[in-house]
Design a protein around this motif. Structure first.
Motif, PDB file in Angstrom:
ATOM      1  N   TYR A  39       6.808  15.325  11.456  1.00  0.00           N
ATOM      2  CA  TYR A  39       7.596  15.870  12.559  1.00  0.00           C
ATOM      3  C   TYR A  39       9.072  15.974  12.180  1.00  0.00           C
ATOM      4  O   TYR A  39       9.765  16.919  12.576  1.00  0.00           O
ATOM      5  N   GLY A  40       9.572  15.007  11.410  1.00  0.00           N
ATOM      6  CA  GLY A  40      10.962  15.045  10.983  1.00  0.00           C
ATOM      7  C   GLY A  40      11.282  16.274  10.146  1.00  0.00           C
ATOM      8  O   GLY A  40      12.288  16.960  10.375  1.00  0.00           O
ATOM      9  N   TRP A  41      10.425  16.595   9.187  1.00  0.00           N
ATOM     10  CA  TRP A  41      10.673  17.768   8.345  1.00  0.00           C
ATOM     11  C   TRP A  41      10.459  19.071   9.105  1.00  0.00           C
ATOM     12  O   TRP A  41      11.150  20.064   8.859  1.00  0.00           O
ATOM     13  N   ILE A  42       9.517  19.080  10.040  1.00  0.00           N
ATOM     14  CA  ILE A  42       9.349  20.272  10.888  1.00  0.00           C
ATOM     15  C   ILE A  42      10.601  20.495  11.729  1.00  0.00           C
ATOM     16  O   ILE A  42      11.056  21.637  11.914  1.00  0.00           O
ATOM     17  N   THR A  43      11.200  19.407  12.226  1.00  0.00           N
ATOM     18  CA  THR A  43      12.427  19.519  13.011  1.00  0.00           C
ATOM     19  C   THR A  43      13.569  20.114  12.187  1.00  0.00           C
ATOM     20  O   THR A  43      14.302  20.998  12.653  1.00  0.00           O
ATOM     21  N   ILE A  44      13.730  19.646  10.961  1.00  0.00           N
ATOM     22  CA  ILE A  44      14.806  20.142  10.098  1.00  0.00           C
ATOM     23  C   ILE A  44      14.620  21.626   9.792  1.00  0.00           C
ATOM     24  O   ILE A  44      15.569  22.422   9.894  1.00  0.00           O
ATOM     25  N   LEU A  45      13.403  22.018   9.442  1.00  0.00           N
ATOM     26  CA  LEU A  45      13.156  23.433   9.147  1.00  0.00           C
ATOM     27  C   LEU A  45      13.301  24.293  10.404  1.00  0.00           C
ATOM     28  O   LEU A  45      13.783  25.435  10.327  1.00  0.00           O
ATOM     29  N   SER A  46      12.910  23.758  11.549  1.00  0.00           N
ATOM     30  CA  SER A  46      13.048  24.513  12.798  1.00  0.00           C
ATOM     31  C   SER A  46      14.514  24.766  13.126  1.00  0.00           C
ATOM     32  O   SER A  46      14.874  25.837  13.631  1.00  0.00           O
ATOM     33  N   LEU A  47      15.358  23.778  12.839  1.00  0.00           N
ATOM     34  CA  LEU A  47      16.797  23.965  13.054  1.00  0.00           C
ATOM     35  C   LEU A  47      17.330  25.101  12.184  1.00  0.00           C
ATOM     36  O   LEU A  47      18.140  25.926  12.640  1.00  0.00           O
ATOM     37  N   LEU A  48      16.876  25.160  10.941  1.00  0.00           N
ATOM     38  CA  LEU A  48      17.317  26.232  10.040  1.00  0.00           C
ATOM     39  C   LEU A  48      16.811  27.597  10.515  1.00  0.00           C
ATOM     40  O   LEU A  48      17.490  28.617  10.317  1.00  0.00           O
ATOM     41  N   TYR A  49      15.643  27.606  11.127  1.00  0.00           N
ATOM     42  CA  TYR A  49      15.123  28.855  11.701  1.00  0.00           C
ATOM     43  C   TYR A  49      15.936  29.291  12.921  1.00  0.00           C
ATOM     44  O   TYR A  49      16.302  30.457  13.071  1.00  0.00           O
ATOM     45  N   LEU A  50      16.200  28.322  13.817  1.00  0.00           N
ATOM     46  CA  LEU A  50      16.657  28.665  15.159  1.00  0.00           C
ATOM     47  C   LEU A  50      18.149  28.957  15.256  1.00  0.00           C
ATOM     48  O   LEU A  50      18.554  29.919  15.924  1.00  0.00           O
ATOM     49  N   PHE A  51      18.978  28.140  14.620  1.00  0.00           N
ATOM     50  CA  PHE A  51      20.414  28.242  14.865  1.00  0.00           C
ATOM     51  C   PHE A  51      21.014  29.602  14.486  1.00  0.00           C
ATOM     52  O   PHE A  51      21.824  30.146  15.258  1.00  0.00           O
ATOM     53  N   PRO A  52      20.657  30.183  13.341  1.00  0.00           N
ATOM     54  CA  PRO A  52      21.209  31.520  13.053  1.00  0.00           C
ATOM     55  C   PRO A  52      20.837  32.561  14.100  1.00  0.00           C
ATOM     56  O   PRO A  52      21.660  33.411  14.474  1.00  0.00           O
ATOM     57  N   VAL A  53      19.600  32.494  14.594  1.00  0.00           N
ATOM     58  CA  VAL A  53      19.171  33.429  15.632  1.00  0.00           C
ATOM     59  C   VAL A  53      19.910  33.150  16.930  1.00  0.00           C
ATOM     60  O   VAL A  53      20.271  34.080  17.671  1.00  0.00           O
ATOM     61  N   ALA A  54      20.160  31.866  17.231  1.00  0.00           N
ATOM     62  CA  ALA A  54      20.887  31.505  18.457  1.00  0.00           C
ATOM     63  C   ALA A  54      22.297  32.091  18.444  1.00  0.00           C
ATOM     64  O   ALA A  54      22.791  32.578  19.475  1.00  0.00           O
ATOM     65  N   ILE A  55      22.960  32.056  17.285  1.00  0.00           N
ATOM     66  CA  ILE A  55      24.300  32.644  17.182  1.00  0.00           C
ATOM     67  C   ILE A  55      24.248  34.145  17.468  1.00  0.00           C
ATOM     68  O   ILE A  55      25.111  34.695  18.176  1.00  0.00           O
ATOM     69  N   PHE A  56      23.230  34.798  16.968  1.00  0.00           N
ATOM     70  CA  PHE A  56      23.103  36.240  17.173  1.00  0.00           C
ATOM     71  C   PHE A  56      22.792  36.580  18.631  1.00  0.00           C
ATOM     72  O   PHE A  56      23.311  37.550  19.185  1.00  0.00           O
ATOM     73  N   VAL A  57      21.933  35.776  19.275  1.00  0.00           N
ATOM     74  CA  VAL A  57      21.467  36.098  20.627  1.00  0.00           C
ATOM     75  C   VAL A  57      22.543  35.834  21.677  1.00  0.00           C
ATOM     76  O   VAL A  57      22.807  36.679  22.545  1.00  0.00           O
ATOM     77  N   GLU A  58      23.185  34.674  21.628  1.00  0.00           N
ATOM     78  CA  GLU A  58      24.093  34.306  22.710  1.00  0.00           C
ATOM     79  C   GLU A  58      25.377  33.650  22.232  1.00  0.00           C
ATOM     80  O   GLU A  58      26.108  33.043  23.029  1.00  0.00           O
ATOM     81  N   GLY A  59      25.681  33.744  20.943  1.00  0.00           N
ATOM     82  CA  GLY A  59      26.857  33.054  20.405  1.00  0.00           C
ATOM     83  C   GLY A  59      28.162  33.479  21.044  1.00  0.00           C
ATOM     84  O   GLY A  59      29.074  32.655  21.245  1.00  0.00           O
ATOM     85  N   SER A  60      28.297  34.742  21.389  1.00  0.00           N
ATOM     86  CA  SER A  60      29.552  35.236  21.971  1.00  0.00           C
ATOM     87  C   SER A  60      29.802  34.694  23.376  1.00  0.00           C
ATOM     88  O   SER A  60      30.924  34.790  23.882  1.00  0.00           O
TER      89      SER A  60
END
Length: 420
Positions: A291-312
């Motif tokens: 679960y720890g490694w899935i969490t780390i990889l999920s963060l790498l997946y999600l955060f760049p997309v989060a900046i694009f979707v609602e970062g502004s």
């Protein structure tokens, strides 16, 4: 230790003490009483020094016992829900030797109390997460950033455990990372979809829809070749009926909230299915590390997309949230609690699954939804119509029946494998 060597002629007499040697020449004309008096005085001085130092030296066995106690304390910090300090294979072996006939033996009271502690803390952590997660989303409706922060907290938590060696870090290899890419992607989809749903509708409604996860599990597993008995298919009917009734009568109904909960179900089901298929060669990795490694990889997946979707929108939304709540510290505390308890309740669920049977876990998970739904209704005072409550109850009942049916399927499969 004090020893003397007295021999004729000019042989030396040596008094030996740790790190100290006293020697003189004993001649034949040396009187014996003088030597005896010297030995007595030296012995008295040595004993006096030992008493004044007040040092207590433990035997080696006691030191090892103290070290083992310290290790047990560290294990408690990491695994507060362990039902036994023995490895699982030793527990199984001991149980089989004590009960070779396979008869049902009533669990001891201490184990029942610890089992109650497992579920109690698991439920408590889940309730705290859902409450503060919703509080933050009510004043800061940006689920992509909040979901990313929760994964970030979980990643930091695991890195600290690995760095302090409270949790053994698994060996990382390229095949292991590749095998995790799929489960981490589906975990990301499930997590962000649930957060979007929480931001649009009541917590209780999201959990009612998420109780339909077994429906998607049966459908996708059947498409991939698994076969289920008729009892399993019948058990998902009340889930569909209850969720439909709850959705139609929901006061806070929102299409995005409904679709978020449904997509979350799909994501977590595919994560579970894909994990079983892609991680078969990495069974030495325990649930918490996985679960720890899935969490780390999920963060790498999600955060760049989060900046694009609602970062502004984050900075204006932040100032608006502070204006609404009044205190900056309160906002920070709410966000931090949502992140910490998101990881804690997931960690507790993995630890609970390691210690109890899958059936007990599934029943406990079903009851967890009931507790969370009731708690959220009481905290946020969401209006609940009678038909909405009835639909929720039917859906939860269907989830319970599904867990019973699937456990019987697994038990029958194990018996067939033993007989063959």
């Amino acid at each position: 230790m004090l020893s003397s060597n007295v021999v004729p002629s000019s042989s030396p007499v040596t008094f030996t003490k740790p790190n100290h040697h006293f020697s003189f020449n004993a001649y034949p004309n040396l009187r014996p009483n003088l030597l005896t008096r010297f030995q007595a005085n030296h012995k008295a001085t040595h004993e006096s020094r030992l008493r004044s130092s007040k040092l207590s030296l433990k035997p080696t066995s006691q030191i090892q016992h103290s070290i083992s106690k310290l290790g047990s304390f560290n294990r408690f910090l990491l695994h507060p829900f362990e039902l036994s300090s023995k490895p699982r294979n030793q527990i199984v072996k001991a149980a089989s030797e004590a009960n070779p006939e396979g008869e049902n033996v009533a669990p001891p009271k201490s184990k029942s109390l610890k089992l109650g502690l497992v579920f109690g803390l698991w439920y408590f952590q889940n309730i705290v997460f859902n409450i503060y997660n919703k509080k933050v989303l009510n004043i800061f409706p940006y689920p992509w950033l909040l979901a990313s922060f929760q994964l970030f907290v979980g990643s930091i938590w695991m890195v600290v455990l690995w760095s302090l060696k409270l949790q053994p870090c698994p060996k990382i290899s390229k095949p292991f990372i590749i095998a995790l890419l799929g489960p981490a992607l589906f975990h990301t989809i499930g997590h962000i979809s649930a957060c979007v749903s929480f931001s649009k509708v009541a917590v209780s409604f999201t959990h009612v829809i998420k109780s339909a996860e077994p429906v998607f599990s049966v459908i996708f597993s059947s498409v991939l070749g698994d076969r289920y008995p008729i009892q399993v298919w019948l058990s998902i009917l009340p889930i569909v009926l209850g969720c439909s009734l709850a959705a139609v009568t929901e006061v806070s109904f929102n299409v995005q909230g409904l679709w978020g909960a449904l997509i979350s179900n799909v994501g977590f089901v595919l994560r579970n299915i894909y994990s079983k298929r892609s991680l078969q060669n990495f069974k030495e990795v325990d649930g918490l590390n996985l679960y720890g490694w899935i969490t780390i990889l999920s963060l790498l997946y999600l955060f760049p997309v989060a900046i694009f979707v609602e970062g502004s929108q984050w900075i204006p939304g932040y100032y608006k949230a502070i204006e609404t709540i009044g205190k900056t510290s309160t906002f920070y505390i709410w966000v931090l609690l949502s992140g910490v308890f998101y990881h804690l309740y997931n960690q507790s669920s993995y630890q609970a699954l390691d210690e109890i049977s899958p059936l007990t876990f599934s029943v406990g998970n079903t009851m967890k939804r009931v507790v969370v739904i009731v708690s959220s209704v009481l905290v946020f005072r969401n209006p609940v119509r009678p038909l909405n409550g009835l639909g929720s109850a039917i859906a939860i009942l269907g989830t319970f029946l599904y867990s019973q049916a699937t456990s019987k399927k697994k038990a029958k499969k194990i018996e067939d494998e033993k007989s063959s």
